[in-house]
Design a protein around this motif. Structure first.
Motif, short mmCIF file in Angstrom:
data_model
loop_
_atom_site.label_atom_id
_atom_site.label_comp_id
_atom_site.label_asym_id
_atom_site.label_seq_id
_atom_site.Cartn_x
_atom_site.Cartn_y
_atom_site.Cartn_z
N SER A 85 0.86 -1.19 0.00
CA SER A 85 0.00 0.00 0.00
C SER A 85 0.89 1.23 0.00
O SER A 85 2.02 1.17 0.48
N ALA A 116 -1.48 10.08 -1.97
CA ALA A 116 -0.68 8.86 -1.99
C ALA A 116 0.52 9.01 -2.91
O ALA A 116 0.46 9.69 -3.94
N THR A 133 2.03 5.32 0.76
CA THR A 133 2.07 6.20 1.91
C THR A 133 1.57 7.57 1.47
O THR A 133 1.50 7.85 0.27
N ILE A 134 1.20 8.37 2.44
CA ILE A 134 0.67 9.70 2.12
C ILE A 134 1.56 10.75 2.79
O ILE A 134 1.79 10.69 4.00
N GLU A 157 -0.20 4.47 -6.65
CA GLU A 157 -1.48 3.76 -6.56
C GLU A 157 -1.25 2.27 -6.76
O GLU A 157 -0.45 1.86 -7.59
#
Lengths: 332, 332
Positions: free
Chosen positions: B194, B204, B196-197, B207
């Protein structure tokens, strides 16, 4: 949330396998199923044994706190489930050095029932046991029902202090008294930002909307005291600390230990933001932080969120908190 | 992903503030902006200084590796951004004990440019410097372009070994040679589940579809070598280890250190599943694990995923790896 796992049914056994492969010098299995683990050098003759236990999914809790100056053994349950009384009993026998065994664990119904059964089994072997349940989660029940509270990250202080007392040769009575005094002097409060997903169930433990947080959440996703819009790190720290200070009735000039715990997915950076605010607020109130802990100490798989724990110190607790300790997950 | 932060623009400065409040006995600021941090006892007279640096958002990297037997100082950048040459220079002056300073950092363009500038500034002060860039990410460039590779979690081995060499009094030439030998003997490969932000950007870094993973991802979300459906822990471990073994040309009867690193949101339990498979596969090939490390060592905020790092050991590297080390984030 995507998981790096194999067959979900093998999850816990494979985790235990990995742990024993990584740390054979410090941990060994005390039963055939390997759901009872003890210090590699257990039993230590003449030393009080400390057995903890609980469900899996909380690493470093619970088995991360088996080591010198900490617990001597642990019973390992399935994810978020109590271990069996048999595994608690196996751990008890393996750590019994002739000075008795303290059961020190979080206050959950399944764990309590099984540890009580294990105590009966130990009694038949003439192994004296005492029980101290950890009840630090201030938001899980009101003060007048304090003995009903859940155990969360405050367990670290109980393990640390009882373990140091056992290591210096204290009696079972004394180790139990110090563990209970630590529990009575410890309060925690937490906030959840996202749920966790159980490997076998494959579904979230609870639902939270975008932009929402839950104050008072438990480490298994138990409901908290309120939900609301996500606040800043400072606001969250203020809310959690206010609950703790009020409940502990902490006064100026006292010394405390502080633990800021990440629940799994929250970056260490954010935990230091929480610590910063807690430290400064305590300082403003004339309360000194003798020793801070910031990191992941009791998690809920990949839950995002954090908890704050405060331990009121006295001279004896301070000395025991400062003593050396060593496990694969905790060195001091 | 929800964040426990205050004003995103204050994120890094507040994290540094929290760190200095929590660890004043071990870390101190070496500049007014507090973006240069050094060991509290720096400079150590007669000892080679080691300065690292990099963007924030990777805790415990980079500033978690400042301590006895590790790096002596660090320059702290904004999230995922190089620190300035000025801060590197401030750290250099503060750790200079008269034996010169090694710059030891991950191979990124911004960091390299700034550390080279800092070296020029140090030169004007007659502080001799050497540079070793960490290039352990095997999937970031093919073997024939090995010097272009990124530095990821393998940095831990470089810091540990160079730090131990400095601590025992080795010369700048010798510390640099050992750091380079460690880098040359280290390979990493990672997988991202996944994104990170970034606190300031609020979006993000990349994707990934549901059920998809990316092999070879960098710790800033740099693209990997391939995307594909999420595999089991064993399959992922096999894929990552195969890349490493092939690239390192490891043979039977060799001894290695292994580091299984979590990128931020991946539970410790899952890291032990990866370790289990890596350990058993190495054992099958006659390769022994002298020392395992399993945990979060170089993260990417709340990215889910993991990396595997292998260090080929010789007698001298083994001795230095086993030496004691102590920082707020790393004790051995």
């Amino acid at each position: 949330m995507k998981k790096l796992i194999n067959d979900p049914h093998d999850f816990v056994d494979e985790v235990v396998d990995g742990l024993l492969l990584a740390h054979p010098d410090r941990l060994r299995a005390a039963s055939e199923t390997r759901r009872a683990l003890v210090r590699a050098d257990a039993p230590v003759a003449g030393q009080v044994g400390i057995v903890t236990g609980g469900g899996s999914g909380h690493l470093p809790a619970f088995l991360g706190y088996v080591g010198k100056g900490l617990c001597s053994g642990v019973a390992v349950g399935n994810v978020f489930s109590s271990p069996s009384a048999e595994q608690m009993y196996e751990a008890t026998k393996a750590v019994n050095g002739g000075a008795g065994v303290l059961y020190l664990y979080g206050n959950y119904v399944g764990d309590s029932l099984n540890f009580d059964l294990a105590a009966d089994m130990a009694d038949l072997d003439d192994i004296p046991t005492r029980t101290v349940r950890i009840t630090d989660d201030a938001l899980s029940a009101p003060p007048e029902r304090g003995t009903e509270r859940r155990g969360v990250a405050g367990m670290v202080f109980a393990f640390k202090i009882a373990g140091a007392a056992a290591e210096r040769g204290d009696s079972l009575e004394k180790v139990s008294e110090l563990a209970q005094r630590t529990v009575d002097s410890t309060r925690s409060a937490g906030v959840g930002l996202s749920p966790t997903i159980l490997p076998e169930a494959g579904r979230a433990t609870f639902e939270l909307a975008d932009g929402e947080m839950e104050i008072g959440i438990g480490i298994h996703g138990e409901p908290g005291s309120r939900r609301g819009p996500l606040e800043t790190a400072d606001e969250v720290a203020d809310t959690l600390l206010a609950v703790i200070l009020d409940d502990l009735r902490l006064g100026a000039d006292e010394q405390v230990a502080v633990l800021v715990n990440g629940l799994g997915a929250t970056p260490l950076e954010e935990l230091y933001l929480i610590y910063r605010r807690v430290h400064n607020t305590l300082l403003d109130k004339g309360i000194g932080v003798h020793r801070p802990y910031v990191g992941e100490y009791a998690t809920s798989l990949e839950m995002a969120g954090a908890s704050v724990t405060v331990l009121r110190l006295d001279d004896e607790l301070t000395e025991l908190l400062d003593a050396p300790a060593d496990s694969p997950f905790f060195q001091q």
